[in-house]
Design an enzyme around this catalytic site. Structure first.
Site, short mmCIF file in Angstrom:
data_model
loop_
_atom_site.label_atom_id
_atom_site.label_comp_id
_atom_site.label_asym_id
_atom_site.label_seq_id
_atom_site.Cartn_x
_atom_site.Cartn_y
_atom_site.Cartn_z
N CYS A 20 45.48 34.24 35.32
CA CYS A 20 45.93 33.85 36.67
C CYS A 20 47.36 34.32 36.92
CB CYS A 20 45.87 32.34 36.84
SG CYS A 20 44.21 31.66 36.66
N ARG A 80 37.39 32.69 40.48
CA ARG A 80 38.29 33.65 41.14
C ARG A 80 37.58 34.22 42.36
NH1 ARG A 80 42.08 34.18 37.14
NH2 ARG A 80 41.25 33.68 35.08
#
Ligand code: BEZ
Length: 220
Positions: A55, A132
């Site tokens: 991330c 995601r």
């Protein structure tokens, strides 16, 4: 705004749907999505968790390439199921460690309201973290393209920018984009819809033709 409900279950937005409206806390203050970034494209993306390695690389990618999104009249907005305090701590930590500043709002979706509304929570992948996701939303707040990646694979920023530019170019010139299209490449001329159009297409030497249904041209 309308959200599809089937058998009492809220359906995740699909391509062509109006983006569901919501209010949320972000790192730049409270927002009402229907009033956010008016007149602009929006790329809204979720990440599984703050202070995690993949991330951090992705968010840094969005931050360092924000100028390219600006040039495409596009606002960025991130999201995870973390608190504002976690977001602020992570933004500060990454800036101290790498000099990269997450210069776009990040939604703190602690109650998972937005993640559920947008199908970012996919329980067979994780019940506690958003996958995601990337939603491409046009200035009319219509969903135009959706990407989903699992927790363990980071996205590709070149592809996100390429897809955004392809959508905008397709809208502007009423053409379609072939495999791997990028700015400067030939585009697909929409296929003829009548015999008359087909005959005209066959006679047209100004475009690159494989056959009447597959023709390409340069944009002026
Ligand atoms: C990561 O960003 O590195 C990550 C986050 C959640 C699960 C797996 C990896």
């Amino acid at each position: 705004m309308e959200t599809a409900i089937e058998n009492g279950v809220t359906q995740m937005p699909r391509i062509g749907d109006q983006a569901p409206d919501f209010e949320a806390l972000t790192t730049t203050g409270k927002i009402k999505f229907s009033e956010f970034a008016q007149g602009k494209w929006i790329v809204m993306f979720s990440h599984p968790a703050d202070f995690t390695p993949v991330c951090t690389t992705e968010m840094s990618g969005f931050a360092t390439r924000k100028g390219e999104f600006d040039a495409l009249n596009t606002e960025l907005i991130g999201l995870s199921i973390d608190s504002i305090h976690a977001h602020l701590g992570w933004v500060d930590n990454v800036r101290k460690n790498t000099g990269v500043y997450f210069n776009f709002p990040i939604i703190a979706d602690l109650d998972m309201k937005v993640s559920k509304l947008y199908g970012m929570l996919q329980p067979n992948e994780s019940e506690t973290a958003a996958v995601r996701a990337v939603f491409f939303i046009d200035p009319e707040k219509k969903v135009r393209l959706i990407m989903y990646y699992p927790l363990n694979v980071g996205r590709n920023m070149d592809e996100i920018l390429r897809a955004l530019e392809a959508l905008q170019t397709s809208d502007q010139y009423k053409v379609a984009m072939p495999l791997d299209w990028k700015k400067g490449d030939k585009v697909i001329v929409p296929p003829p819809k009548t015999l008359e159009e087909m005959e005209a297409r066959l006679e047209d030497d100004s475009i690159e033709k494989i056959d009447f249904y597959l023709a390409k041209k340069d944009l002026a």
